[in-house]
Structures are given as C-alpha cells and as structure tokens.
Design a protein around this motif. Sequence first.
Motif, PDB file in Angstrom:
ATOM      1  N   ALA A 297       0.829  -1.218   0.000  1.00 30.79           N
ATOM      2  CA  ALA A 297       0.000   0.000   0.000  1.00 30.79           C
ATOM      3  C   ALA A 297       0.857   1.259   0.000  1.00 30.79           C
ATOM      4  CB  ALA A 297      -0.962   0.001   1.190  1.00 30.79           C
ATOM      5  N   GLY A 298       1.967   1.203  -0.738  1.00 28.79           N
ATOM      6  CA  GLY A 298       2.828   2.385  -0.864  1.00 28.79           C
ATOM      7  C   GLY A 298       3.762   2.607   0.296  1.00 28.79           C
ATOM      8  N   MET A 299       4.042   1.534   1.073  1.00 29.39           N
ATOM      9  CA  MET A 299       4.908   1.701   2.242  1.00 29.39           C
ATOM     10  C   MET A 299       5.999   0.631   2.293  1.00 29.39           C
ATOM     11  SD  MET A 299       2.638   3.181   5.397  1.00 29.39           S
ATOM     12  CE  MET A 299       1.528   1.796   5.626  1.00 29.39           C
ATOM     13  N   LYS A 300       6.645   0.393   1.162  1.00 29.58           N
ATOM     14  CA  LYS A 300       7.781  -0.527   1.136  1.00 29.58           C
ATOM     15  C   LYS A 300       9.000   0.188   0.563  1.00 29.58           C
ATOM     16  CE  LYS A 300       9.255  -5.156  -0.328  1.00 29.58           C
ATOM     17  NZ  LYS A 300      10.514  -4.860  -0.994  1.00 29.58           N
ATOM     18  N   GLU A 301      10.132  -0.010   1.203  1.00 34.80           N
ATOM     19  CA  GLU A 301      11.373   0.597   0.756  1.00 34.80           C
ATOM     20  C   GLU A 301      11.693   0.167  -0.668  1.00 34.80           C
ATOM     21  OE1 GLU A 301      15.956   1.104   2.383  1.00 34.80           O
ATOM     22  OE2 GLU A 301      14.821  -0.703   2.876  1.00 34.80           O
ATOM     23  N   TYR A 302      11.951   1.144  -1.536  1.00 31.55           N
ATOM     24  CA  TYR A 302      12.221   0.908  -2.952  1.00 31.55           C
ATOM     25  C   TYR A 302      11.099   0.102  -3.618  1.00 31.55           C
ATOM     26  CZ  TYR A 302      16.948   2.676  -2.183  1.00 31.55           C
ATOM     27  OH  TYR A 302      18.011   3.473  -1.867  1.00 31.55           O
ATOM     28  N   GLY A 303       9.903   0.197  -3.067  1.00 36.01           N
ATOM     29  CA  GLY A 303       8.752  -0.497  -3.638  1.00 36.01           C
ATOM     30  C   GLY A 303       7.812   0.458  -4.337  1.00 36.01           C
ATOM     31  N   ASN A 304       8.375   1.571  -4.884  1.00 37.87           N
ATOM     32  CA  ASN A 304       7.563   2.595  -5.537  1.00 37.87           C
ATOM     33  C   ASN A 304       6.592   3.201  -4.526  1.00 37.87           C
ATOM     34  OD1 ASN A 304       7.009   4.153  -7.789  1.00 37.87           O
ATOM     35  ND2 ASN A 304       5.588   2.687  -8.707  1.00 37.87           N
ATOM     36  N   ASN A 305       7.153   3.521  -3.364  1.00 39.39           N
ATOM     37  CA  ASN A 305       6.323   3.972  -2.238  1.00 39.39           C
ATOM     38  C   ASN A 305       5.843   5.416  -2.401  1.00 39.39           C
ATOM     39  OD1 ASN A 305       8.458   5.745  -0.967  1.00 39.39           O
ATOM     40  ND2 ASN A 305       9.501   3.778  -0.844  1.00 39.39           N
ATOM     41  N   PHE A 306       4.988   5.804  -1.464  1.00 44.34           N
ATOM     42  CA  PHE A 306       4.305   7.106  -1.530  1.00 44.34           C
ATOM     43  C   PHE A 306       4.953   8.189  -0.672  1.00 44.34           C
ATOM     44  CE2 PHE A 306       0.111   4.609  -2.227  1.00 44.34           C
ATOM     45  CZ  PHE A 306       0.287   4.615  -3.598  1.00 44.34           C
ATOM     46  N   LEU A 307       6.148   7.967  -0.154  1.00 44.91           N
ATOM     47  CA  LEU A 307       6.723   8.919   0.794  1.00 44.91           C
ATOM     48  C   LEU A 307       6.816  10.336   0.237  1.00 44.91           C
ATOM     49  CD1 LEU A 307       9.596   6.897   2.520  1.00 44.91           C
ATOM     50  CD2 LEU A 307       7.484   7.730   3.563  1.00 44.91           C
ATOM     51  N   LEU A 308       7.128  10.484  -1.033  1.00 42.43           N
ATOM     52  CA  LEU A 308       7.352  11.819  -1.602  1.00 42.43           C
ATOM     53  C   LEU A 308       6.168  12.361  -2.390  1.00 42.43           C
ATOM     54  CD1 LEU A 308      11.021  11.510  -2.937  1.00 42.43           C
ATOM     55  CD2 LEU A 308      10.235  12.365  -0.730  1.00 42.43           C
ATOM     56  N   VAL A 309       5.110  11.583  -2.509  1.00 45.32           N
ATOM     57  CA  VAL A 309       4.043  11.963  -3.436  1.00 45.32           C
ATOM     58  C   VAL A 309       3.318  13.232  -3.002  1.00 45.32           C
ATOM     59  CG1 VAL A 309       1.863  11.259  -4.485  1.00 45.32           C
ATOM     60  CG2 VAL A 309       3.723   9.612  -4.256  1.00 45.32           C
ATOM     61  N   ALA A 310       2.784  13.255  -1.795  1.00 44.38           N
ATOM     62  CA  ALA A 310       1.944  14.383  -1.380  1.00 44.38           C
ATOM     63  C   ALA A 310       2.718  15.697  -1.380  1.00 44.38           C
ATOM     64  CB  ALA A 310       1.356  14.113   0.002  1.00 44.38           C
ATOM     65  N   ASN A 311       3.982  15.661  -0.915  1.00 43.28           N
ATOM     66  CA  ASN A 311       4.778  16.879  -0.872  1.00 43.28           C
ATOM     67  C   ASN A 311       5.253  17.327  -2.250  1.00 43.28           C
ATOM     68  OD1 ASN A 311       4.668  17.552   1.808  1.00 43.28           O
ATOM     69  ND2 ASN A 311       6.472  16.368   2.388  1.00 43.28           N
ATOM     70  N   GLY A 312       5.079  16.458  -3.231  1.00 43.54           N
ATOM     71  CA  GLY A 312       5.549  16.790  -4.571  1.00 43.54           C
ATOM     72  C   GLY A 312       4.554  17.543  -5.425  1.00 43.54           C
ATOM     73  N   TYR A 313       3.367  17.815  -4.879  1.00 41.07           N
ATOM     74  CA  TYR A 313       2.310  18.488  -5.646  1.00 41.07           C
ATOM     75  C   TYR A 313       1.738  19.650  -4.844  1.00 41.07           C
ATOM     76  CZ  TYR A 313       2.471  14.619  -8.932  1.00 41.07           C
ATOM     77  OH  TYR A 313       2.881  13.715  -9.881  1.00 41.07           O
ATOM     78  N   PRO A 314       1.251  20.661  -5.572  1.00 38.63           N
ATOM     79  CA  PRO A 314       1.203  20.830  -7.037  1.00 38.63           C
ATOM     80  C   PRO A 314       2.597  21.058  -7.613  1.00 38.63           C
ATOM     81  CG  PRO A 314       0.486  22.832  -5.957  1.00 38.63           C
ATOM     82  CD  PRO A 314       0.671  21.822  -4.869  1.00 38.63           C
ATOM     83  N   ARG A 315       2.765  20.664  -8.857  1.00 40.37           N
ATOM     84  CA  ARG A 315       4.061  20.857  -9.521  1.00 40.37           C
ATOM     85  C   ARG A 315       3.875  20.859 -11.034  1.00 40.37           C
ATOM     86  NH1 ARG A 315       6.945  15.009  -8.537  1.00 40.37           N
ATOM     87  NH2 ARG A 315       6.944  14.335 -10.705  1.00 40.37           N
ATOM     88  N   TYR A 316       4.862  21.427 -11.701  1.00 43.48           N
ATOM     89  CA  TYR A 316       4.859  21.437 -13.166  1.00 43.48           C
ATOM     90  C   TYR A 316       5.347  20.084 -13.651  1.00 43.48           C
ATOM     91  CZ  TYR A 316       5.982  22.691 -17.979  1.00 43.48           C
ATOM     92  OH  TYR A 316       6.049  22.727 -19.353  1.00 43.48           O
ATOM     93  N   LYS A 317       4.602  19.454 -14.563  1.00 47.57           N
ATOM     94  CA  LYS A 317       4.983  18.158 -15.103  1.00 47.57           C
ATOM     95  C   LYS A 317       5.365  18.307 -16.565  1.00 47.57           C
ATOM     96  CE  LYS A 317       4.581  14.446 -13.597  1.00 47.57           C
ATOM     97  NZ  LYS A 317       3.435  13.614 -13.200  1.00 47.57           N
ATOM     98  N   GLU A 318       6.571  17.873 -16.887  1.00 47.24           N
ATOM     99  CA  GLU A 318       7.045  17.951 -18.272  1.00 47.24           C
ATOM    100  C   GLU A 318       6.184  17.078 -19.186  1.00 47.24           C
ATOM    101  OE1 GLU A 318       9.216  19.974 -19.224  1.00 47.24           O
ATOM    102  OE2 GLU A 318      10.629  20.402 -17.597  1.00 47.24           O
ATOM    103  N   ARG A 319       5.658  15.976 -18.642  1.00 48.79           N
ATOM    104  CA  ARG A 319       4.894  15.068 -19.497  1.00 48.79           C
ATOM    105  C   ARG A 319       3.666  15.743 -20.094  1.00 48.79           C
ATOM    106  NH1 ARG A 319       3.001   9.331 -17.163  1.00 48.79           N
ATOM    107  NH2 ARG A 319       1.506  10.633 -16.026  1.00 48.79           N
ATOM    108  N   SER A 320       2.983  16.544 -19.282  1.00 50.38           N
ATOM    109  CA  SER A 320       1.794  17.232 -19.782  1.00 50.38           C
ATOM    110  C   SER A 320       2.083  18.665 -20.198  1.00 50.38           C
ATOM    111  CB  SER A 320       0.707  17.237 -18.710  1.00 50.38           C
ATOM    112  OG  SER A 320       1.118  17.991 -17.580  1.00 50.38           O
ATOM    113  N   GLY A 321       3.180  19.226 -19.676  1.00 48.01           N
ATOM    114  CA  GLY A 321       3.472  20.633 -19.919  1.00 48.01           C
ATOM    115  C   GLY A 321       2.570  21.548 -19.118  1.00 48.01           C
TER     116      GLY A 321
END
Length: 326
Positions: free
Chosen positions: A97-121
């Motif tokens: 559920a997003g809480m495993k080390e190097y398991g594509n976890n969610f630790l940085l997700v919430a603090n990373g938004y809002p943000r500019y995304k190159e994929r969408s521009g």
Amino acid sequence: MKRSLIILTLVALIIILSVFIESRIKRKQIKSETNLPIATTPVSLFPDSNQIPATSYGDLVRYGKSLVANTAFYFGPDGELQHVSNRLNCQNCHLAAGMKEYGNNFLLVANGYPRYKERSGLMESLVKKVEDCFERSLNGKIIDSNSREMKAFIAYLGWVGAAVKKGEKPKGTGLEELPFMDRAADTLKGKTVFENKCMVCHGKNGQGQELPDSTGTIYPPLWGADSYNVGASIYRVSKFAGFVKSNMPFGATHDLPQLSNEEAWDVAAYVNTQFHPSKDLSGDWPVLSKKPYDYPFGPYSDKFSENQHKYGPFTPIKNFYAGDKK
C-alpha cells in the motif's frame, strides 16, 4: 534403580521429541510466512497504520488505504462502486500500500504536488496524479474529483508522507535507479528470466492469478488486456527494471535481491515487449527534448532510434543531452 533409569529415559525421550516438534512447527511457520503478502519494510519514516487516529480524518485515511490495496474490488470490472478500471490494484505497483522501501512507495508523493509536469506541460495537482494512475496504470477512467473516494486517496497519500519534509528525499523512496548496461536490454534473455523466476506466480502468458471471486488478483497480470497501458510510467523499461530488482521474485528486497542488474533490465524489456493496451499519447511531452531517455515513442529531438530509446544502450542518449551532441 531399574525403574528410575526407565523414568529418566522416558523424560529424555519426551524432551527430545518436544524439541523436534517445536523445530518442525517453526519451519512450517517460516515456510508459510514466505507465502504471505509482501510486508512493510521497516523504514522509520513510514507511519504505523495502527496509529491512524480514531477521527473522521482517520476514517478517511483508512478508507484510502483500503482503496489502494483493493482498487479492483471497488472500481474493477466487477467493482462494488464503479466499473472504471482493470483488475489491478494500486498496490501492485506501489507495494505494501505504498509503504515498502524501494517499492515505488508514496513517501514523496503528497509533498511533490502541485508541480509542473514535463509530461503534460502543465501545473498538476495531487488529484491529477491519482487520475493519471486510473487512466494509465489501471487502464481506466477517472473518478469524480469531489467524491469521498478521491478525498480518501488524497488523505492517505498525505498521511503516508507526513513525516517527510518538502525538498527531502530519504533513502529508500521511490524506485532503485539501476546502472546502465553497455548493451541493449535483451528480450530473449528476459524471456528466460521470466520463465525461471516469474512464471510460477504470473503465469506462462503473464496473465497473473485471479482471486476466487474474480474481484482482483493474487498476482497481477504483467501484460494483456487487464494490465497497465503503454502510457503508464512502468512501461518505461528503467522503471520496470528498478521495480523488479528490489522486489521480485517474491521475497526479494533491496538489500537481498534475487536478480542481477542485467536480469532485471532484460526481464523488464521482455515484459514490456508483450501486448499492453493502447492509449492516446499525443498530448504527452510537448517539449521533445524533455522526453526521458527511455521513453519508447518518438519523435525525438535527437538522432537515436525508437528501438534504442526503448531498450538501450542508454548511455549515449544520456550523454547527448548532457552536452555531448555527437
């Protein structure tokens, strides 16, 4: 005297037998534990689910965790709430559920938004991040941004990353970045890795294993109609390779991997060579030079082929954008 000797002998036999039985029980416990779902890796920044507060906010966080762990039950083809996604769960790509080390976890997700995304521009919100997962990894449609379910997703993502300060990147976040090989990833070698290490869980045809009630999967499909589409981040071979190196086959961790780096690259290439649902990507990466080195679809602002962008070798591409334009 003879009676005492018999009694002592019986006591000794009982002790030996009890030790033997206890050791057998422990071995059975260890064997059964290897078949349990992947547990949370103890990283100090991961919150304790038992400490979710008994409040309305806590209820939302708990609901969000359930949505992440059992997405197909709620939103899949036979979903309890809607039929807008495939049979994957969010935690198939975001382990524990997003809480495993190097398991594509969610630790940085919430603090990373809002943000500019190159994929969408565009500037994107955390809601858009969740919507992208529905449209790409779950090959589905977005859910109502004002729904209780979306609020639960957002609450859970915020709760998981609450201990991480903005701008920090603790060890173990996201996925491992593997060193490049000096060759392209080899799909034939990857097929051998898959057959030897992955097929037992994910099936000969990558179809995974469904739950008995068909509401989700025990082991997710890696390709086919029920898998992620070509717009998902894990369709990039570097993302898939980093994921499997630290987490696959079952029981592997970052500190105790079961695959070599080359095996991880090769099996990632093999899996992503198989059929995945299509998606309109015409709006992605409006600035061509911002495309990742392993983005598998042209056009590009460099001289390298689509095949090299998908499988490598990647060092020449990275060097090109680092300033060596030869």
